[in-house]
Design an enzyme around this catalytic site. Sequence first.
Site, PDB file in Angstrom:
ATOM      1  N   PRO A 372      36.801 -35.429  -3.838  1.00 24.56           N
ATOM      2  CA  PRO A 372      36.324 -36.103  -5.061  1.00 24.56           C
ATOM      3  C   PRO A 372      36.783 -37.564  -5.029  1.00 24.56           C
ATOM      4  O   PRO A 372      37.947 -37.859  -5.241  1.00 24.56           O
ATOM      5  CB  PRO A 372      36.979 -35.316  -6.197  1.00 24.56           C
ATOM      6  CG  PRO A 372      38.126 -34.592  -5.584  1.00 24.56           C
ATOM      7  CD  PRO A 372      37.903 -34.497  -4.099  1.00 24.56           C
ATOM      8  N   ASP A 548      41.418 -40.009  -3.060  1.00 25.01           N
ATOM      9  CA  ASP A 548      41.143 -38.603  -3.335  1.00 25.01           C
ATOM     10  C   ASP A 548      41.715 -38.281  -4.711  1.00 25.01           C
ATOM     11  O   ASP A 548      42.938 -38.245  -4.896  1.00 25.01           O
ATOM     12  CB  ASP A 548      41.821 -37.749  -2.241  1.00 25.01           C
ATOM     13  CG  ASP A 548      41.526 -36.271  -2.376  1.00 25.01           C
ATOM     14  OD1 ASP A 548      41.204 -35.833  -3.497  1.00 25.01           O
ATOM     15  OD2 ASP A 548      41.630 -35.557  -1.363  1.00 25.01           O
ATOM     16  N   HIS A 549      40.840 -38.043  -5.650  1.00 26.45           N
ATOM     17  CA  HIS A 549      41.285 -37.881  -7.032  1.00 26.45           C
ATOM     18  C   HIS A 549      42.046 -36.572  -7.245  1.00 26.45           C
ATOM     19  O   HIS A 549      42.655 -36.367  -8.294  1.00 26.45           O
ATOM     20  CB  HIS A 549      40.075 -37.946  -7.968  1.00 26.45           C
ATOM     21  CG  HIS A 549      40.405 -38.437  -9.350  1.00 26.45           C
ATOM     22  ND1 HIS A 549      41.688 -38.490  -9.837  1.00 26.45           N
ATOM     23  CD2 HIS A 549      39.618 -38.899 -10.351  1.00 26.45           C
ATOM     24  CE1 HIS A 549      41.676 -38.953 -11.077  1.00 26.45           C
ATOM     25  NE2 HIS A 549      40.431 -39.207 -11.407  1.00 26.45           N
ATOM     26  N   ARG A 550      42.023 -35.691  -6.259  1.00 23.56           N
ATOM     27  CA  ARG A 550      42.842 -34.483  -6.388  1.00 23.56           C
ATOM     28  C   ARG A 550      44.322 -34.832  -6.250  1.00 23.56           C
ATOM     29  O   ARG A 550      45.186 -34.104  -6.718  1.00 23.56           O
ATOM     30  CB  ARG A 550      42.473 -33.466  -5.292  1.00 23.56           C
ATOM     31  CG  ARG A 550      41.067 -32.910  -5.421  1.00 23.56           C
ATOM     32  CD  ARG A 550      40.717 -32.058  -4.222  1.00 23.56           C
ATOM     33  NE  ARG A 550      40.785 -32.816  -2.971  1.00 23.56           N
ATOM     34  CZ  ARG A 550      40.551 -32.301  -1.773  1.00 23.56           C
ATOM     35  NH1 ARG A 550      40.240 -31.024  -1.655  1.00 23.56           N
ATOM     36  NH2 ARG A 550      40.620 -33.052  -0.690  1.00 23.56           N
TER      37      ARG A 550
END
Length: 576
Positions: A372, A548-550
């Site tokens: 994401p 990476d938005h995680r």
Amino acid sequence: MATKPVKVPDIGESDSVEIIEVLVSVGDTVAAEQSLITLESDKATLEVPAPEAGTIAELKVSEGSTVSEGDVIAEMTPAESDSAGDHDAPNTDSENAQPADDSKSGPQASTDNTTDGADRDNGAGGGGDASGGQAPIQVPDIGDAESVEVIEVLVATGDTVAAEQPLITLESDKATLEVPAPTAGSIVAMTVAEGDTVSAGDVIGTLEQSSSNSASSSQSGSTAQTKQEATPSQPTENQATTDKSDANSAQQAGASRDMDSGKVKAVDENGFLAAHASPSVRRFARQLGADLGQIAGSGRKGRILQEDVESYVKQTLEKVQSGGSTGVAAGAGLPTQPDIDFSQFGETETTELSRIRKISAKAVHDNWLMIPHVTQFESADITDMEAFRQANKDAAKAEGVKLTPLTFLLKAAAAALKAFPDLNSSLTADGEHLVHKKYVNIAVAVDTPNGLLMPVIKDVDKKGIYDIARDLDDVSTRARDGKIRGDDMKGACFSISSLGGVGGQAFTPIVNSPEVGILGVSKHSWQPVWQNGEFVPRLMLPLSFSYDHRVIDGAEAARITNFLSRALGDLRTLLL
Ligand code: CAO
């Protein structure tokens, strides 16, 4: 051999119900109890099963048509071997075709309140009191009301339920069905447990109706008594369908198969349990595009529960995320590259992608699907940095070093990786841990005639500007000359992609898994910047940081780009 009609059985509501799915075709061999069509009214989804094993000789209905109890939907030729002594004999045509005797269908009439709900408040609605209040929940007309076993209690005391939400699942020898909540509300008590048997009209619990739904529920006919969510037609042990996916799964599940016709054969003596699921679970699976035939049921008798569908979908997604996709055609229903004949529009020439481009195409595609991405934009005032670079360029050149802006960017990025440990981390395969790295290796995107390569500069944090510049020159030259080795492109913690020498204002670089960030750099330009009450010309460098938005939150990302901007704005901060 003579054919027999298959009729719509007593469905507890016999008026013009729409066919939403025809599950078989003419010529199909079907098992006794196998679902043939799916019906959906405004109150129920139900499936009409084959009364016995045989072959579909004629289909008299299609999707979109409406049927009522007793209507003939198909003609079927009974399987020869089954015609005598069939163990499913009780479930014969006459039984399915005939609405259960009228004494059984009596409650049906009294509970079918779609059109005259106001008269029907003698049932579960507890009077359909428009102001809410407690009401008993009753088993509606289920078309076959004699002592049906409760196989699942889906709610507990205190649960808030929506109107029509399934409360319990019943299973007779001929059907799996669910009793839905008559209205929205909260469960005061459930008075049945798994293993109990119930009949139409039995009270299974008490519902505190939420007052907000009373008006609408009474208007819609006090759904309380009659929301026959599920159906008296779902077979118990042989809940198979013959659509292609289920047929495949049947094969996988070991169901016997007619090798000549390629179709699922009549009932498997070992107990063919493929796609054994209640109507709401089937609908849930359909909504998610999940193939029930691929899912192992963890419920009683291998019945597929909603949790089974959820974990199947989760696993499928995880497979895709862990590199399950291949080339342009990723799995799990992702679109594939269409095969188009462009010569219909004009002259064309087809060339093969280079090996590097094929590999990097797959990598960027996988990363694009798996991660994401968010990109944070920032600009850095590099006026002083560029002055410093220009001042030292010739001296560097004398020592064989090409001092480009990228050298300083590498140094600033190394400092950011140290200052923000999550930026120098990777997610573990289970997505539940971060591996923090104590080393700082940074990959640099190099544009080569054969495509993009990402050689790695090792231990950037430990090297001075000159050494970094030498390493950069070395790997980028070898990359362009086709002399880069596999080892030169391994072990990166972070990447930088500089298009500064080419042009552009901003872009959204793709993170290279298992890294969690990449810095895109665009062409610097002179900008008027407001300083001390006046506009002054400053050399501004655009930064595009994808992450990476995680792993990295937006605020953290902004702090990282602030850090980079400050470091590039004043290189002395890197000494701190
Ligand atoms: N703004 C303006 N000018 C810049 C600049 C920037 N952000 N960055 C570099 N330049 C200038 C350099 O200073 C140099 O000019 P001088 O010779 O006057 O000093 C000129 O542009 C060319 O620099 P360079 O390309 O030789 O060196 P570099 O260190 O900037 O970059 C490398 C090296 C290997 C990264 C680069 O050659 C390259 O391949 N870039 C393309 C990367 C790419 O394709 N990214 C996209 C990946 S995603 O598809």
